[in-house]
Design a protein around this motif. Structure first.
Motif, mmCIF file in Angstrom:
data_model
loop_
_atom_site.group_PDB
_atom_site.id
_atom_site.type_symbol
_atom_site.label_atom_id
_atom_site.label_comp_id
_atom_site.label_asym_id
_atom_site.label_seq_id
_atom_site.Cartn_x
_atom_site.Cartn_y
_atom_site.Cartn_z
ATOM 1 N N ASN A 1 0.807 -1.234 0.000
ATOM 2 C CA ASN A 1 0.000 0.000 0.000
ATOM 3 C C ASN A 1 0.838 1.281 0.000
ATOM 4 O O ASN A 1 0.494 2.259 0.660
ATOM 5 N N TRP A 2 1.915 1.275 -0.747
ATOM 6 C CA TRP A 2 2.687 2.497 -0.940
ATOM 7 C C TRP A 2 2.163 3.231 -2.172
ATOM 8 O O TRP A 2 1.933 2.621 -3.223
ATOM 9 N N THR A 39 -0.491 2.720 -6.693
ATOM 10 C CA THR A 39 -0.109 1.849 -5.580
ATOM 11 C C THR A 39 0.929 0.828 -6.038
ATOM 12 O O THR A 39 0.769 0.189 -7.083
ATOM 13 N N ARG A 46 3.021 6.287 2.303
ATOM 14 C CA ARG A 46 2.005 5.381 2.837
ATOM 15 C C ARG A 46 1.545 5.877 4.203
ATOM 16 O O ARG A 46 2.266 6.637 4.878
#
Length: 708
Positions: free
Chosen positions: A37-38, A63, A87
């Motif tokens: 989830n970056w 993402t 994030r």
């Protein structure tokens, strides 16, 4: 006193659990992985810093997962500059008053780290070392925190390797895994273990624990004087089961017979705590029997458990005596291969664990017991070498004559050296620290720089060797009255890149004379070939020429009693940004390997495997009815070491040997002969059969096809 007794009983009980499930209990420090989830976006106009992108959510982002590099993406293959990662970082309210430390496996090559819009760290010009960021005072417990990382991979001057001087890919990004460690406010940041193997097979373990400086604050006054260390040392369970062929052994059973315990009050030097434990008997670490031991430490007062921390170690002595190499008292010679990470264009430097392990196994498939690394690798690489018997010379990534000895480069290189040693100190596979590769080792500005790096490595880690990899050892010999020694001579041994007949334009028949001249000039230094091989497309001839080159050069080295080892370059064809290639984008490559970029073997792979085997299948003859007589020798070339615990198989197919009967080969010393009688397989006389020899670690040492 009753509370203390109960606490100590609980510590002993926890200790057994600790050794039973070290990964689980280490996780109780609360290790939070941060690899999903970056949000990511490139910054091709270099506007993000000026526009303060770190203060708000990234717009027009996408993402990605970590590890990640943008240089394998179609639209970003040639982007060398800024990119941004961001994030959410959920910090539970329960983490208030905890020590919170981010650990980045590597960011290539420069990173600015921000939390909630405030810069918390800079990591400049060091793309391959692991680094940590303490965010304890910057986080907001009980809230979502915004973590932002600005990354740069340009060909700048404030980095090592310098500019574009290096021959490997320049993939930018958060290229290795990220995690957050949550501990007691004073818990140590890591554990360093110094193992000493004694001649009687007893051992000493010295432990150093660098505590958080918070331990010196008033609110923790008196804590240092009450801390105790409950130290538990036992063989690594999985390694022990494999090495002793006891697949069903439990940790309880191992602990009862093998675990050494000590409850000690540490000595202190500022924030550093020290302890020493004696072990009555250990099994040494060796190429074929890479015995590992787990060292676990419970840090506690009479009232609370402060931390649980541990690491693996191994016990070995590698010494150079009269120019010769000795491992645990045995005379040995070394042979291996180097792998250049980032070679697969599907992954680049963002290699997953499975990709790293697959390439490590390729190294063992060509009998590697020796390697060097131009730049620092993922922890998993060294763990594999620890467990599978590969000695490593790990280098600071200084590369190429373009590299200046400027104050900036020297400062970054020294910092990299210190971080490298701190991060990798516990690995028994690492026997030496390297000060660089193919620099200007006789120049007045560069030679002192190389010398200073080697001197610093000895100060930081006096228990290991140091060396510099030279391509200028042949630029002058002691027979010249104006002889100036190469910087490599200040290492504990010589490392020489040898490309006679290709990069080094001389008749191949003169290679041996040049080697003799180098040895004559530095007769007291152990002499290793740090690179040899054939590079396409710069030199034509394909894999057929690669095979010829390999056999010819190995024959020269093996004829020289002073050559202590050699490293073939390279394991795989590898990606590079360097000129001279005919491919474009992420597919730019040196065709230099015995495997291609995807790990597919070439014919040269089997040649390197057989050239690098410590055992020779010399002759096969029919014996009495239904029997074969196989003549074996311990290798007298490269490598050279005692062969013990190897097994031989005879099979009808190349890949089904494990379905046949194993024959244990008796211990063979170099040059020693043994005739092994085995049962011929059914149908012998009707076609081909294969003889396969397997190491104790399970890798094939030799496999040959015979026609009947």
């Amino acid at each position: 006193m009753g509370n203390q007794k109960c606490f100590l009983i609980s510590v002993v009980w926890l200790s057994i659990s600790f050794l039973m499930q070290p990964k689980y209990l280490l996780a109780q420090r609360d290790t939070v992985w941060l690899n999903s989830n970056w949000k990511f976006k490139t910054d091709k106009q270099s506007e993000g810093l000026k526009a303060a992108w770190f203060t708000a959510p990234l717009i027009n982002s996408r993402t990605v997962s970590i590890p990640h590099t943008w240089n394998i993406e179609d639209s970003n293959q040639m982007h060398y500059g800024w990119a941004w990662y961001q994030r959410n970082l959920e910090i539970p309210a329960t983490y208030k008053n905890k020590q919170l430390v981010l650990e980045f496996g590597a960011v290539n090559h420069t990173a600015h780290v921000y939390l909630n819009g405030i810069k918390v760290a800079d990591h400049i010009g060091d793309g391959f070392n692991k680094f940590k960021v303490d965010i304890s005072k910057a986080v907001q417990p009980g809230k979502n925190n915004q973590l932002t990382v600005a990354v740069n991979n340009d060909y700048g001057k404030n980095k090592v390797p310098y500019g574009s001087s290096f021959d490997w890919p320049n993939d930018g990004g958060i290229i290795r895994k990220v995690k957050m460690m949550v501990t007691h406010p004073v818990a140590p940041s890591q554990i360093w273990v110094t193992p000493t193997l004694h001649k009687d097979s007893s051992a000493t373990v010295k432990i150093k624990l660098p505590f958080n400086a918070a331990i010196l604050e008033k609110k923790y006054a008196g804590l240092k004087s009450t801390l105790k260390l409950n130290i538990q040392i036992a063989p690594d369970l999985e390694q022990y089961k494999q090495m002793n062929r006891q697949p069903n052994l439990t940790m309880h059973e191992l602990a009862r017979t093998q675990m050494v315990t000590a409850l000690v009050k540490p000595d202190w030097d500022g924030v550093n705590a020290y302890a020493t434990v004696q072990i009555p008997k250990v099994k040494p670490w060796h190429f074929d029997f890479p015995h590992l031991y787990f060292v676990g430490v419970f840090i506690a007062t009479d009232k609370e458990l402060i931390d649980v921390i541990g690491t693996n170690t191994g016990f070995r002595n590698l010494a150079f005596i009269n120019g010769q190499t000795h491992l645990n008292g045995e005379r040995v010679k070394l042979m291996g291969v180097e792998w250049t990470a980032g070679s697969n264009p599907d992954y680049g430097f963002a290699e997953t664990d499975s990709v790293i392990l697959a390439n490590c196994k390729l190294m063992k498939n060509v009998n590697a017991i020796f390697t060097r690394q131009h730049f620092q690798q993922d922890d998993l690489f060294y763990e594999f070498c620890d467990r599978n018997g590969i000695l490593v010379q790990q280098e600071v990534p200084l590369w190429g004559p373009e590299t200046p000895a400027s104050e900036t480069v020297q400062q970054i290189a020294m910092q990299q050296l210190g971080s490298m040693i701190d991060n990798l100190y516990n690995h028994p596979s690492i026997f030496s620290w390297g000060a660089g590769n193919e620099l200007r080792a006789r120049d007045a500005d560069m030679k002192p720089f190389i010398s200073a790096l080697m001197k610093k490595s000895r100060e930081l880690d006096p228990g290991r060797n140091t060396a510099y990899v030279s391509n200028t050892l042949t630029h002058g010999y002691i027979t010249n009255p104006n002889f100036v020694p190469d910087a490599a001579a200040e290492g504990d041994y010589l490392m020489m890149n040898e490309y006679g007949g290709s990069w080094w334009s001389i008749p191949t028949g003169e290679i041996h004379l040049y080697l003799d001249s180098v040895h004559m000039s530095y007769p007291d230094k152990p002499f290793f070939i740090s690179e040899f091989g054939l590079c396409e497309p710069n030199f034509k001839g394909g894999d057929e020429r690669r095979v010829e080159d390999l056999i010819y050069h190995m024959a020269i080295y093996e004829s020289k009693p002073y050559v202590e080892g050699a490293i073939y370059f390279d394991l795989t064809d590898y990606r590079t940004h360097y000129p001279g290639t005919t491919d474009i984008g992420k597919f730019r490559r040196r065709i230099h390997g015995v495997y291609d970029m995807y790990g597919n073997p070439k014919p040269s792979m089997k040649v390197l495997r057989e050239q690098s085997s410590p055992i020779e299948i010399q002759h096969v003859a029919n014996g009495e009815k239904g029997k074969l007589n196989i003549t074996l020798y311990g290798s007298m070339g490269l490598p050279q070491h005692t062969v013990s615990g190897y097994q031989l198989y005879i099979s009808s197919q190349q890949d089904n040997y494990l379905q046949t009967k194993p024959y244990l080969i008796p211990t063979l010393k170099p040059g020693q002969r043994h005739s092994l009688k085995v049962e011929a397989i059914k149908g012998l006389g009707s076609g081909d059969y294969f003889i396969t020899i397997v190491r104790p670690t399970g890798f094939v040492a030799s496999q040959k096809r015979f026609e009947d």
